[in-house]
Design a protein around this motif. Structure first.
Motif, short mmCIF file in Angstrom:
data_model
loop_
_atom_site.label_atom_id
_atom_site.label_comp_id
_atom_site.label_asym_id
_atom_site.label_seq_id
_atom_site.Cartn_x
_atom_site.Cartn_y
_atom_site.Cartn_z
N GLU A 106 0.78 -1.15 -0.12
CA GLU A 106 -0.08 -0.04 -0.01
C GLU A 106 0.92 1.20 -0.02
N PHE A 107 1.96 1.17 0.84
CA PHE A 107 3.00 2.33 0.95
C PHE A 107 3.56 2.45 -0.53
N LEU A 108 4.17 1.71 -1.07
CA LEU A 108 4.82 1.63 -2.23
C LEU A 108 3.79 2.15 -3.15
N ALA A 109 2.56 1.70 -3.27
CA ALA A 109 1.58 2.00 -4.42
C ALA A 109 1.27 3.40 -4.28
N ALA A 110 1.16 3.98 -3.03
CA ALA A 110 0.96 5.50 -2.76
C ALA A 110 1.90 6.22 -3.07
N GLU A 111 3.44 5.86 -2.86
CA GLU A 111 4.60 6.42 -3.42
C GLU A 111 4.74 6.75 -4.83
N ILE A 112 4.23 5.64 -5.59
CA ILE A 112 4.08 5.75 -6.83
C ILE A 112 3.18 6.56 -7.43
N GLN A 113 2.07 6.58 -7.02
CA GLN A 113 0.77 7.49 -7.47
C GLN A 113 1.52 8.99 -7.16
N ASN A 114 2.04 9.33 -6.15
CA ASN A 114 2.55 10.63 -5.75
C ASN A 114 3.50 11.07 -6.59
N GLU A 115 4.48 10.36 -6.85
CA GLU A 115 5.73 10.72 -7.67
C GLU A 115 5.15 10.76 -9.12
N LEU A 116 4.34 10.06 -9.64
CA LEU A 116 3.89 10.06 -11.09
C LEU A 116 3.08 11.46 -11.28
N ASP A 117 2.40 11.73 -10.26
CA ASP A 117 1.39 12.93 -10.19
C ASP A 117 2.07 14.02 -10.27
N ARG A 118 3.41 13.96 -9.71
CA ARG A 118 4.44 15.25 -9.66
C ARG A 118 4.92 15.30 -10.86
N VAL A 119 5.08 14.41 -11.89
CA VAL A 119 5.51 14.71 -13.02
C VAL A 119 4.82 14.56 -14.35
N VAL A 120 3.78 14.26 -14.36
CA VAL A 120 2.94 14.14 -15.38
C VAL A 120 1.75 14.84 -15.34
N SER A 121 0.95 15.25 -16.55
CA SER A 121 -0.25 16.21 -16.33
C SER A 121 -1.59 15.08 -16.50
N THR A 122 -1.11 13.83 -16.91
CA THR A 122 -2.47 12.88 -17.03
C THR A 122 -2.97 12.70 -15.73
N PRO A 123 -4.34 12.41 -15.72
CA PRO A 123 -5.12 12.21 -14.63
C PRO A 123 -4.46 10.97 -13.52
N ASN A 124 -4.39 11.32 -12.18
CA ASN A 124 -4.02 10.22 -11.29
C ASN A 124 -5.37 9.53 -10.83
N ARG A 125 -5.47 8.51 -11.40
CA ARG A 125 -6.66 7.42 -10.97
C ARG A 125 -6.50 6.76 -9.67
N GLY A 126 -5.52 7.00 -9.26
CA GLY A 126 -5.49 6.47 -7.81
C GLY A 126 -4.87 5.12 -7.57
N ALA A 174 11.94 7.27 -8.08
CA ALA A 174 11.89 8.18 -6.79
C ALA A 174 10.90 7.50 -5.68
N ALA A 175 9.86 6.77 -6.24
CA ALA A 175 9.05 6.10 -5.35
C ALA A 175 9.67 5.02 -4.71
N ILE A 176 10.58 4.41 -5.42
CA ILE A 176 11.41 3.07 -4.90
C ILE A 176 12.28 3.65 -3.82
N VAL A 177 13.12 4.84 -4.12
CA VAL A 177 13.99 5.31 -3.12
C VAL A 177 13.05 5.96 -1.90
N ASN A 178 11.79 6.50 -1.89
CA ASN A 178 10.96 6.77 -0.74
C ASN A 178 10.63 5.81 0.00
N PHE A 179 10.37 4.55 -0.69
CA PHE A 179 9.99 3.14 0.08
C PHE A 179 11.32 2.60 0.64
N LYS A 180 12.44 2.52 -0.04
CA LYS A 180 13.56 2.12 0.88
C LYS A 180 13.71 2.75 1.89
N GLU A 181 13.70 4.30 1.86
CA GLU A 181 14.09 4.85 3.20
C GLU A 181 13.14 4.56 4.39
#
Length: 181
Positions: A106-126, A174-181
């Motif tokens: 769950e944490f990894l998935a949330a981090e991936i969504q957050n990081e993708l949301d920061r860099v692309v303008s397509t909709p974040n579907r969650g 970046a999400a993987i780095v956040n996850f690892k930390e």
């Protein structure tokens, strides 16, 4: 840079049996399993955005439909591999087996969504949940990412650009780095 070893289930466009993908991850002593995909919506050419899935029974029709399309890949497999996630009961059993990794997934998935949301303008579907065969059996935190819709001409063009794919890869990193930390 992080002192980790990346193991790809494949490095070229060849089909690998779904169950073999998690076996590769398990046999290599993997710490996380990420399955990366491009989505498609046969009913809506305007569907767009990125989403990350956890292995659990699907709660929405949309999530169940995505899993059904992805799981149809078993038709390409030779032999009879019993994935045992073709019913809600079997998906629940598969998710119970992976419950030790659910909070981390769950944490990894949330981090991936957050990081993708920061860099692309397509909709974040969650973050969503569905019974993806490819995640069954991973003895580690695991997620499936849908990076965009190939059935949407705009997103198909974006996904065809190496610069865009590099941007997506950096966000996942970046999400993987956040996850690892």
């Amino acid at each position: 840079d992080m002192g980790v070893n990346v193991v790809y289930t494949r490095e070229e466009d060849v089909f690998i049996l779904l169950w073999k993908r998690t076996r590769i991850a398990n046999d290599s002593g993997g710490k996380i399993f990420i399955s990366i995909h491009a989505n498609s919506s046969p009913s809506s050419r305007s569907a767009k955005g990125f989403e990350t899935f956890l292995l659990r029974p699907g709660k929405t029709k949309d999530a169940i439909d995505v899993a059904s399309r992805e799981n149809a890949a078993i038709k390409l497999e030779e032999g009879n591999h019993d994935y045992k996630v073709d019913s809600s009961e079997n998906i629940i059993l598969a998710t119970m087996a992976q419950s030790a990794f659910m909070k981390e997934s769950e944490f990894l998935a949330a981090e991936i969504q957050n990081e993708l949301d920061r860099v692309v303008s397509t909709p974040n579907r969650g973050v969503k949940q569905a019974g993806f065969y490819v995640l069954v059996g991973a003895s580690m935190p695991n997620v499936l990412i849908e990076l965009g819709f190939l059935s949407n001409k705009e997103e198909e063009k974006l996904l065809g650009r190496s610069s865009y794919r590099r941007k997506l890869a950096k966000a996942i990193f970046a999400a993987i780095v956040n996850f690892k930390e």
